[in-house]
Design an enzyme around this catalytic site. Structure first.
Site, PDB file in Angstrom:
ATOM      1  N   HIS A  54     -18.260  60.645  53.525  1.00 28.56           N
ATOM      2  CA  HIS A  54     -16.975  60.740  52.814  1.00 28.56           C
ATOM      3  C   HIS A  54     -16.337  59.367  52.708  1.00 28.56           C
ATOM      4  O   HIS A  54     -16.801  58.410  53.319  1.00 28.56           O
ATOM      5  CB  HIS A  54     -16.044  61.759  53.478  1.00 28.56           C
ATOM      6  CG  HIS A  54     -15.529  61.385  54.842  1.00 28.56           C
ATOM      7  ND1 HIS A  54     -16.351  61.260  55.945  1.00 28.56           N
ATOM      8  CD2 HIS A  54     -14.282  61.106  55.296  1.00 28.56           C
ATOM      9  CE1 HIS A  54     -15.632  60.946  57.010  1.00 28.56           C
ATOM     10  NE2 HIS A  54     -14.370  60.830  56.648  1.00 28.56           N
ATOM     11  N   HIS A  56     -13.560  57.805  53.593  1.00 26.51           N
ATOM     12  CA  HIS A  56     -12.659  57.100  54.512  1.00 26.51           C
ATOM     13  C   HIS A  56     -13.234  55.751  54.954  1.00 26.51           C
ATOM     14  O   HIS A  56     -14.424  55.624  55.218  1.00 26.51           O
ATOM     15  CB  HIS A  56     -12.326  57.978  55.724  1.00 26.51           C
ATOM     16  CG  HIS A  56     -11.356  59.064  55.389  1.00 26.51           C
ATOM     17  ND1 HIS A  56     -11.202  60.197  56.167  1.00 26.51           N
ATOM     18  CD2 HIS A  56     -10.476  59.201  54.356  1.00 26.51           C
ATOM     19  CE1 HIS A  56     -10.274  60.977  55.627  1.00 26.51           C
ATOM     20  NE2 HIS A  56      -9.816  60.394  54.534  1.00 26.51           N
ATOM     21  N   ASP A  58     -13.163  53.981  57.622  1.00 29.22           N
ATOM     22  CA  ASP A  58     -13.890  53.820  58.893  1.00 29.22           C
ATOM     23  C   ASP A  58     -15.314  54.399  58.823  1.00 29.22           C
ATOM     24  O   ASP A  58     -16.048  54.356  59.815  1.00 29.22           O
ATOM     25  CB  ASP A  58     -13.100  54.417  60.076  1.00 29.22           C
ATOM     26  CG  ASP A  58     -12.928  55.918  59.992  1.00 29.22           C
ATOM     27  OD1 ASP A  58     -12.676  56.437  58.881  1.00 29.22           O
ATOM     28  OD2 ASP A  58     -13.025  56.591  61.035  1.00 29.22           O
ATOM     29  N   HIS A  59     -15.686  54.891  57.637  1.00 25.56           N
ATOM     30  CA  HIS A  59     -17.065  55.363  57.415  1.00 25.56           C
ATOM     31  C   HIS A  59     -17.788  54.545  56.343  1.00 25.56           C
ATOM     32  O   HIS A  59     -18.986  54.707  56.160  1.00 25.56           O
ATOM     33  CB  HIS A  59     -17.074  56.845  57.022  1.00 25.56           C
ATOM     34  CG  HIS A  59     -16.552  57.734  58.114  1.00 25.56           C
ATOM     35  ND1 HIS A  59     -17.349  58.625  58.798  1.00 25.56           N
ATOM     36  CD2 HIS A  59     -15.314  57.839  58.667  1.00 25.56           C
ATOM     37  CE1 HIS A  59     -16.625  59.239  59.722  1.00 25.56           C
ATOM     38  NE2 HIS A  59     -15.390  58.781  59.656  1.00 25.56           N
ATOM     39  N   HIS A 113     -11.948  68.267  55.215  1.00 25.16           N
ATOM     40  CA  HIS A 113     -11.394  67.003  55.739  1.00 25.16           C
ATOM     41  C   HIS A 113     -11.015  66.123  54.555  1.00 25.16           C
ATOM     42  O   HIS A 113      -9.913  65.570  54.498  1.00 25.16           O
ATOM     43  CB  HIS A 113     -12.426  66.344  56.642  1.00 25.16           C
ATOM     44  CG  HIS A 113     -12.034  64.998  57.155  1.00 25.16           C
ATOM     45  ND1 HIS A 113     -11.022  64.803  58.054  1.00 25.16           N
ATOM     46  CD2 HIS A 113     -12.541  63.756  56.892  1.00 25.16           C
ATOM     47  CE1 HIS A 113     -10.905  63.498  58.332  1.00 25.16           C
ATOM     48  NE2 HIS A 113     -11.814  62.854  57.632  1.00 25.16           N
ATOM     49  N   ASP A 130     -16.817  63.731  59.489  1.00 28.21           N
ATOM     50  CA  ASP A 130     -15.591  64.182  60.153  1.00 28.21           C
ATOM     51  C   ASP A 130     -15.303  65.658  59.888  1.00 28.21           C
ATOM     52  O   ASP A 130     -14.150  66.088  59.939  1.00 28.21           O
ATOM     53  CB  ASP A 130     -14.392  63.349  59.685  1.00 28.21           C
ATOM     54  CG  ASP A 130     -14.411  61.943  60.253  1.00 28.21           C
ATOM     55  OD1 ASP A 130     -15.246  61.647  61.119  1.00 28.21           O
ATOM     56  OD2 ASP A 130     -13.552  61.132  59.825  1.00 28.21           O
ATOM     57  N   HIS A 168     -17.330  60.735  65.709  1.00 28.96           N
ATOM     58  CA  HIS A 168     -16.312  60.188  66.626  1.00 28.96           C
ATOM     59  C   HIS A 168     -16.523  60.727  68.035  1.00 28.96           C
ATOM     60  O   HIS A 168     -17.024  61.845  68.215  1.00 28.96           O
ATOM     61  CB  HIS A 168     -14.891  60.570  66.180  1.00 28.96           C
ATOM     62  CG  HIS A 168     -14.411  59.847  64.969  1.00 28.96           C
ATOM     63  ND1 HIS A 168     -13.798  58.617  65.022  1.00 28.96           N
ATOM     64  CD2 HIS A 168     -14.458  60.189  63.665  1.00 28.96           C
ATOM     65  CE1 HIS A 168     -13.478  58.226  63.798  1.00 28.96           C
ATOM     66  NE2 HIS A 168     -13.864  59.171  62.949  1.00 28.96           N
TER      67      HIS A 168
END
Ligand SMILES: [Zn+2]
Length: 258
Positions: A54, A56, A58-59, A113, A130, A168
């Site tokens: 996805h 985001h 941090d990915h 998410h 996530d 995570h």
């Protein structure tokens, strides 16, 4: 046979590394290029492909740097214009053989998410970004509670020995909330003991088996009478569907626990 290894990133992310005994390697959701490049340098592996679940940051934040280091890199991800740099846009029903591997991975669309979140599943491993966490699940950002509930139901229907490769290290905090929902659960008490010891030894608590999630993760237990009763107590009303139970649990954790 797909070998998996979590590369820690930021404070609590895992970037999953996939290998098959050759020099080729694939990573999932590289939010940061540095720990990936360092791992590749130390092991002598060559990055052939990236899987993105996805949009985001941090990915995805490491994508540009990895693509610069490996010009032939294939980057698989969901059909979403918020993710620049994909070479292969994929969705539900697609089966991919990531460049450099022989294992095939099926693509599942698991929105909730985010609206375009996907997961990859193959050789008994699930790369779920996530969507599902050990003993928990992602928050709802630009998807909906109903979507996330349905996505988790689909994940729950995978074979019970599937290994859930979450993105995570949130497990101990999630187990604390799970204990609010099911304070009498012996399975939870045992998992808290096991995972606390792992963290004290600085070891990851993931991957976890889907069987363990089915017995301890409240967000996969929305049809359990005790979980329903706890969710109804928070909501202050009767809840008639698994999706309503899920929504109450997610709101309860958002509003009172996190
Ligand atoms: Zn996310």
């Amino acid at each position: 046979m797909l070998d998996i290894h979590p590369i820690p990133a930021f404070s609590d992310n895992y970037i999953w590394l996939l290998t098959e005994g050759t020099k080729n390697a694939v990573v999932v959701d590289p939010g940061d290029a540095d720990p990936v490049l360092e791992h590749l340098r130390c092991t002598g592996l060559r990055l052939t492909a990236v899987l993105i679940t996805h949009h985001h940051y941090d990915h995805t934040g490491g994508l540009d740097e990895l693509a610069a280091a490996y010009p032939e890199l294939r980057v698989y991800g969901p059909r979403d214009s918020r993710i620049p740099g994909l070479t292969d846009q994929v969705g539900e029903g697609d089966s991919i053989q990531p460049s450099g591997l022989t294992t095939r991975l099926d693509v599942m669309e698991v929105p909730g998410h985010t609206s375009s979140h996907i997961a990859f599943v193959g050789d008994g491993k699930l790369f779920c970004g996530d969507t599902l966490f050990a003993a928990g699940c992602g928050r709802v950002f630009d998807g909906t509670f109903e979507q996330l509930s349905h996505s988790l139901e689909r994940i729950a229907a995978l074979p019970a020995d599937t290994l859930c490769c979450c993105a995570h290290e949130y497990t101990l905090a999630n187990l604390g909330f799970a204990k609010w929902v099911e304070p009498q659960s012996k399975a939870l008490t045992e998992r808290i003991d096991t995972d606390t010891q792992l963290r004290q030894a600085s070891k990851p608590t993931v991957p976890s088996s889907l069987a363990l999630e089915l017995s301890t993760n409240p967000f996969l237990r929305t049809q359990d009478p005790g979980v329903i009763a706890a969710a109804e107590n928070f909501a202050g009303k009767r809840l008639s569907t698994p999706s309503e139970v899920f929504t109450a649990l997610r709101r309860w954790k958002d509003e009172k626990y996190d």
